[in-house]
Design a protein around this motif. Structure first.
Motif, PDB file in Angstrom:
ATOM      1  N   LEU A 275       0.632  -1.126   0.028  1.00  0.00           N
ATOM      2  CA  LEU A 275       0.081  -0.123  -0.083  1.00  0.00           C
ATOM      3  C   LEU A 275       1.149   1.272  -0.072  1.00  0.00           C
ATOM      4  CD1 LEU A 275      -3.118  -0.867   2.605  1.00  0.00           C
ATOM      5  CD2 LEU A 275      -2.790  -0.773  -0.012  1.00  0.00           C
ATOM      6  N   LYS A 276       1.988   1.135   0.788  1.00  0.00           N
ATOM      7  CA  LYS A 276       2.747   2.335   1.065  1.00  0.00           C
ATOM      8  C   LYS A 276       3.424   2.667  -0.326  1.00  0.00           C
ATOM      9  CE  LYS A 276       5.194   5.597   2.952  1.00  0.00           C
ATOM     10  NZ  LYS A 276       4.487   6.714   3.346  1.00  0.00           N
ATOM     11  N   ILE A 277       4.091   1.419  -0.915  1.00  0.00           N
ATOM     12  CA  ILE A 277       4.914   1.836  -2.241  1.00  0.00           C
ATOM     13  C   ILE A 277       4.091   2.081  -3.472  1.00  0.00           C
ATOM     14  CG2 ILE A 277       6.705   0.874  -3.642  1.00  0.00           C
ATOM     15  CD1 ILE A 277       7.276  -0.812  -1.124  1.00  0.00           C
ATOM     16  N   LEU A 281      -0.120   4.932   0.260  1.00  0.00           N
ATOM     17  CA  LEU A 281      -1.039   5.117   1.492  1.00  0.00           C
ATOM     18  C   LEU A 281      -0.366   5.173   2.849  1.00  0.00           C
ATOM     19  CD1 LEU A 281      -3.986   5.215   2.519  1.00  0.00           C
ATOM     20  CD2 LEU A 281      -4.118   3.019   2.329  1.00  0.00           C
ATOM     21  N   SER A 282      -0.418   5.961   3.698  1.00  0.00           N
ATOM     22  CA  SER A 282       0.366   5.912   4.917  1.00  0.00           C
ATOM     23  C   SER A 282      -0.003   4.731   5.779  1.00  0.00           C
ATOM     24  CB  SER A 282       0.334   7.198   5.690  1.00  0.00           C
ATOM     25  OG  SER A 282       0.810   6.786   6.849  1.00  0.00           O
ATOM     26  N   MET A 283       0.894   3.845   6.301  1.00  0.00           N
ATOM     27  CA  MET A 283       0.710   2.779   7.027  1.00  0.00           C
ATOM     28  C   MET A 283      -0.083   3.279   8.393  1.00  0.00           C
ATOM     29  SD  MET A 283       4.316   0.926   7.234  1.00  0.00           S
ATOM     30  CE  MET A 283       5.421   0.825   5.932  1.00  0.00           C
ATOM     31  N   ILE A 284       0.058   4.309   8.959  1.00  0.00           N
ATOM     32  CA  ILE A 284      -0.293   4.700  10.080  1.00  0.00           C
ATOM     33  C   ILE A 284      -1.848   4.980  10.071  1.00  0.00           C
ATOM     34  CG2 ILE A 284      -0.228   6.675  11.996  1.00  0.00           C
ATOM     35  CD1 ILE A 284       2.375   5.032  11.668  1.00  0.00           C
ATOM     36  N   LEU A 285      -2.119   5.351   8.916  1.00  0.00           N
ATOM     37  CA  LEU A 285      -3.894   5.531   8.509  1.00  0.00           C
ATOM     38  C   LEU A 285      -4.704   4.370   8.476  1.00  0.00           C
ATOM     39  CD1 LEU A 285      -3.625   8.463   5.982  1.00  0.00           C
ATOM     40  CD2 LEU A 285      -4.180   8.670   8.339  1.00  0.00           C
ATOM     41  N   THR A 286      -3.844   3.007   8.679  1.00  0.00           N
ATOM     42  CA  THR A 286      -4.489   1.770   8.509  1.00  0.00           C
ATOM     43  C   THR A 286      -4.457   1.154   9.830  1.00  0.00           C
ATOM     44  OG1 THR A 286      -2.679   0.456   7.766  1.00  0.00           O
ATOM     45  CG2 THR A 286      -3.891   1.480   5.924  1.00  0.00           C
ATOM     46  N   PRO A 287      -5.411   0.115  10.083  1.00  0.00           N
ATOM     47  CA  PRO A 287      -5.176  -0.538  11.238  1.00  0.00           C
ATOM     48  C   PRO A 287      -3.998  -1.699  11.231  1.00  0.00           C
ATOM     49  CG  PRO A 287      -7.326  -1.491  10.179  1.00  0.00           C
ATOM     50  CD  PRO A 287      -6.492  -0.293   9.270  1.00  0.00           C
TER      51      PRO A 287
END
Ligand code: UDP
Ligand code: MG
Length: 344
Positions: A275-277, A281-287
């Motif tokens: 998702l990040k690459i 999408l920032s990992m922090i925004l996901t659970p």
């Protein structure tokens, strides 16, 4: 009703010198003084009718209603009536276990003291054993207990136990059953587990069958159990199923679960980076980080638990006479581990 602490197995019994087709009837008693006066003579009449040697072992499970006085009186009159008087109430399973430990018959038959089971059914149980079965289970096809609270729940429980254990019986809860000593051997019972004796016996390769038995309404006193029994039986069943499948190799269960958790953790991590690459999408925004961390920790813990269980199992099987297998018979070998030494 309190259940068995200390371990019921600590009440050591006499050597098992079972001979021929002698019978031991085991009667757990908790406040059943009125019923005893009727039950004991009925049992004696039925057992004398079989023409076999017999003993009746009544275990007084900490009664406070004067049952013991009745038993003292009855046992003075007939030495075939043997009495074990518990120091306090340990529960029906413990009482049954003490009876098994001290019994000598080649055939062991537990029966309730409250006259709900009928001694007149004993000869039919014996006839089935004579056909070559090792366990004959009573089935209270027509029950006289509370309809929903007892009968319906018990039917559900029996269905579940039968499915999970693979032992196809309709009435595990019926005390009246007949066992050949060879299949109960040194079986150890804890909690509420007397219901599961046929399951233990099936592990020894016992041949099991069932017959209809009579069931009468309680005439004196009241049932010693409430709904709490459902929880106890459910938990006991989990223990029995666990022991059946995993006692030899608990690491397969714990470790297997642990590995699945680690795999989930790894896949979550990969997805996170994907998702990040590719989606920015920032990992922090996901659970996902939380999930990955939790799955990782649960996985590691579970594998460690499995390792501890492996150590426990090694200590367990180190007990003299305990093996991880069951032998039915040997040829040209000195008697060694018998089927009865298996597991429990
Ligand atoms: N019993 C016992 N100890 C206990 C509870 C029960 O020895 O702590 C005995 C009781 O006296 C009876 C048998 O176990 O002989 C079955 O108990 P009960 O009739 O209360 O159970 P139910 O028939 O209601 O399932
Ligand atoms: Mg009863």
């Amino acid at each position: 009703m309190r259940s068995g602490l200390p371990s019921v197995g600590e009440i050591q019994g006499s050597a098992h010198t079972a001979e021929g087709n002698s019978i031991s009837v085991i009667v757990p008693v908790y406040n059943e003084k009125e019923s005893l006066r009727l039950l004991v003579p009925q049992l004696i009449t039925v057992l004398e009718g079989t023409g076999r040697d017999f003993e009746i072992i009544v275990v007084n499970d900490g009664s406070s209603d004067g049952s013991m006085e009745v038993l003292a009186e009855l046992s003075n009159r007939d030495s075939r009536l043997k009495v074990i008087d518990f120091a306090r109430n340990f529960g029906q399973t413990a009482a049954m276990m003490a009876g098994f430990d001290h019994s000598r018959g080649a055939i062991v038959i537990p029966i309730d003291a409250d006259l709900q089971n009928d001694p007149a059914d004993i000869p039919r149980l014996l006839a089935k054993l004579d056909e070559g079965f090792d366990v004959v289970s009573g089935w209270r096809r027509t029950r006289h207990d509370a309809a929903i609270r007892r009968n319906f729940l018990s039917r559900c429980a029996n269905w579940g136990i039968s499915r999970l254990s693979g032992v196809r019986l309709h009435d595990f809860g019926c005390s009246l059953k007949a066992y050949r000593r060879s299949v109960i051997g040194r079986v150890k019972l804890y909690g509420e587990m007397h219901r599961f004796i046929p399951i233990y016996a099936s592990w020894y390769g016992a041949r099991i069958t069932e017959i209809d038995v009579a069931h009468h309404p309680r005439r004196f006193g009241h049932s010693k159990y409430g709904l709490i029994r459902i929880f106890k039986v459910t938990l006991d069943l989990m223990v029995v199923c666990f022991l059946d499948r995993w006692i030899g190799t608990p690491i397969y269960l714990f470790g297997g679960f642990g590995l699945i958790c680690l795999l989930i953790s790894l896949l979550t991590l990969i997805y996170m980076f994907y998702l990040k690459i590719f989606e920015d999408l920032s990992m922090i925004l996901t659970p996902l980080p939380g999930l990955a961390a939790m799955a990782f920790m649960v996985g590691v813990m579970s594998i460690l638990l499995g390792l501890i269980a492996e150590i426990a199992v090694r200590i367990y099987f180190d007990t003299p006479g305990r093996t991880s297998y069951a032998i039915r018979e040997t040829k040209n070998l000195a008697p060694g581990a018998s089927a009865a030494d298996h597991f429990h």
